[in-house]
Motif scaffolding. Sequence first.
Motif, short mmCIF file in Angstrom:
data_model
loop_
_atom_site.label_atom_id
_atom_site.label_comp_id
_atom_site.label_asym_id
_atom_site.label_seq_id
_atom_site.Cartn_x
_atom_site.Cartn_y
_atom_site.Cartn_z
N ARG A 1 36.52 -42.55 5.58
CA ARG A 1 37.97 -42.34 5.70
C ARG A 1 38.56 -41.56 4.53
NH1 ARG A 1 36.81 -47.58 4.65
NH2 ARG A 1 37.73 -48.60 2.82
N GLY A 2 37.85 -41.47 3.42
CA GLY A 2 38.36 -40.71 2.28
C GLY A 2 37.98 -39.24 2.31
N ALA A 3 37.25 -38.81 3.32
CA ALA A 3 36.80 -37.41 3.39
C ALA A 3 37.99 -36.47 3.55
CB ALA A 3 35.83 -37.23 4.56
N ARG A 4 37.86 -35.29 2.96
CA ARG A 4 38.92 -34.29 3.05
C ARG A 4 38.42 -32.94 3.55
NH1 ARG A 4 41.17 -38.07 3.46
NH2 ARG A 4 42.85 -39.01 2.23
N SER A 5 37.17 -32.89 3.99
CA SER A 5 36.60 -31.66 4.52
C SER A 5 35.72 -31.99 5.72
CB SER A 5 35.77 -30.94 3.45
OG SER A 5 35.05 -29.86 4.02
N LEU A 6 35.69 -31.08 6.69
CA LEU A 6 34.79 -31.26 7.82
C LEU A 6 33.34 -31.29 7.38
CD1 LEU A 6 36.36 -29.00 10.60
CD2 LEU A 6 36.33 -31.50 10.50
N LEU A 7 33.04 -30.61 6.28
CA LEU A 7 31.66 -30.61 5.78
C LEU A 7 31.24 -32.02 5.37
CD1 LEU A 7 31.65 -27.31 3.67
CD2 LEU A 7 30.71 -27.69 5.97
N ASP A 8 32.19 -32.83 4.89
CA ASP A 8 31.88 -34.21 4.53
C ASP A 8 31.64 -35.09 5.75
OD1 ASP A 8 32.28 -33.54 1.84
OD2 ASP A 8 34.43 -33.99 1.97
N LEU A 9 32.13 -34.63 6.90
CA LEU A 9 32.02 -35.41 8.14
C LEU A 9 30.93 -34.88 9.06
CD1 LEU A 9 35.85 -35.57 8.95
CD2 LEU A 9 34.48 -37.29 7.76
N TYR A 10 30.32 -33.79 8.68
CA TYR A 10 29.47 -33.04 9.58
C TYR A 10 28.25 -33.82 10.05
CZ TYR A 10 27.93 -28.64 11.62
OH TYR A 10 27.58 -27.66 12.50
N PRO B 1 33.07 -23.96 21.14
CA PRO B 1 34.36 -23.30 20.89
C PRO B 1 35.28 -24.08 19.96
CG PRO B 1 33.80 -23.14 23.22
CD PRO B 1 32.80 -24.07 22.59
N LEU B 2 35.07 -25.39 19.81
CA LEU B 2 35.90 -26.17 18.91
C LEU B 2 35.54 -25.93 17.44
CD1 LEU B 2 35.87 -29.57 20.83
CD2 LEU B 2 37.71 -27.87 20.80
N PHE B 3 34.30 -25.49 17.19
CA PHE B 3 33.83 -25.33 15.81
C PHE B 3 33.61 -23.87 15.41
CE2 PHE B 3 32.82 -29.63 17.01
CZ PHE B 3 33.11 -30.36 15.87
N THR B 4 33.40 -22.98 16.38
CA THR B 4 33.17 -21.57 16.07
C THR B 4 34.29 -20.97 15.23
OG1 THR B 4 31.84 -21.29 18.07
CG2 THR B 4 32.75 -19.30 17.06
N PRO B 5 35.59 -21.25 15.54
CA PRO B 5 36.65 -20.67 14.69
C PRO B 5 36.57 -21.10 13.23
CG PRO B 5 37.56 -21.49 16.75
CD PRO B 5 36.15 -21.98 16.68
N LEU B 6 35.84 -22.19 12.95
CA LEU B 6 35.69 -22.67 11.58
C LEU B 6 34.42 -22.14 10.93
CD1 LEU B 6 36.59 -26.40 12.34
CD2 LEU B 6 38.10 -24.66 11.36
N GLY B 7 33.66 -21.32 11.68
CA GLY B 7 32.42 -20.79 11.15
C GLY B 7 31.31 -21.81 11.10
N GLU C 1 40.26 -27.80 6.06
CA GLU C 1 40.08 -26.68 6.99
C GLU C 1 41.26 -26.61 7.97
OE1 GLU C 1 36.03 -28.00 5.67
OE2 GLU C 1 37.79 -29.00 6.49
N HIS C 2 41.59 -25.41 8.37
CA HIS C 2 42.65 -25.23 9.37
C HIS C 2 42.03 -25.33 10.75
CE1 HIS C 2 46.44 -23.99 11.09
NE2 HIS C 2 45.82 -23.03 11.77
N LEU C 3 42.27 -26.44 11.42
CA LEU C 3 41.69 -26.64 12.75
C LEU C 3 42.34 -25.70 13.76
CD1 LEU C 3 41.54 -30.53 12.80
CD2 LEU C 3 39.64 -28.96 12.50
N PRO C 4 41.58 -25.26 14.76
CA PRO C 4 42.12 -24.29 15.72
C PRO C 4 43.25 -24.88 16.55
CG PRO C 4 39.97 -25.08 16.43
CD PRO C 4 40.17 -25.59 15.04
N MET C 5 44.20 -24.02 16.88
CA MET C 5 45.24 -24.39 17.83
C MET C 5 44.68 -24.22 19.23
SD MET C 5 48.12 -25.17 16.19
CE MET C 5 49.45 -24.84 17.34
#
Length: 226
Positions: free
Chosen positions: A104-113, A132-138, A188-192
């Motif tokens: 719950r303290g994570a602040r990046s998707l990389l920490d949750l990956y 498609p949910l993750f491609t915009p984030l590279g 990270e800026h999650l896709p709209m």
Amino acid sequence: MQRARDEIAQIRDGATGSVSLAVSASFALTVLPAAFKDFHRRLPAVEVQFSEAVLPWMLARLRDGYLDFAVAHVVPGTLDPQFEALELFPVQLVVGMRNRHPLRGARSLLDLYDAEWILPGDDHRGRDSVAPLFTPLGLPPPARIIQGQSVTVALALVGNMDLIGLFVEPLLKLTFKRHGIRRVEVEEHLPMLNVCVVRRRGQPTTPAAQHFIECIQRASLAAAAP
């Protein structure tokens, strides 16, 4: 054949027939009630069949002709050319996990990956269906994914297990607290996503279905007004 009979009946008297549509959970809880109230007041004799689903299921049912149209969350630029989308309004994706999740303290998707995720997907395509949910984030999709066709199931499991989910922002206010889920503010800026009316390209729209779509457009504009 049923669609053809509906079109003939609706052309004849303009007030009967049937409409079959699928909507997302968040749309069902927000815009749909006003849209259906408007539609039902104008065409009370039309039979309406509702389904609540996620995009992969909707596309399969549109492809086989079961649905007249669907209202879904679409990642811009990812819809198959055999479908067409009428944009209604944008929504933001958010990350959700249970209040006492170890990460719950994570602040990046990389920490949750490396955690286990539950995401809407198509079992036949596996992890590719959520790409498609993750491609915009590279990023490629996470390795550990539970796929499902029900947002209700995802909310219940995320609220009770160490799973991570992606949800649209309207569900944050409507359901997170009740399920014991917290929003994770990642850097990270999650896709709209675009909330869209989706139809199979080239499939004629019956008069009743077209009228329902117009009611949905009006209700969407009213909901977005300040």
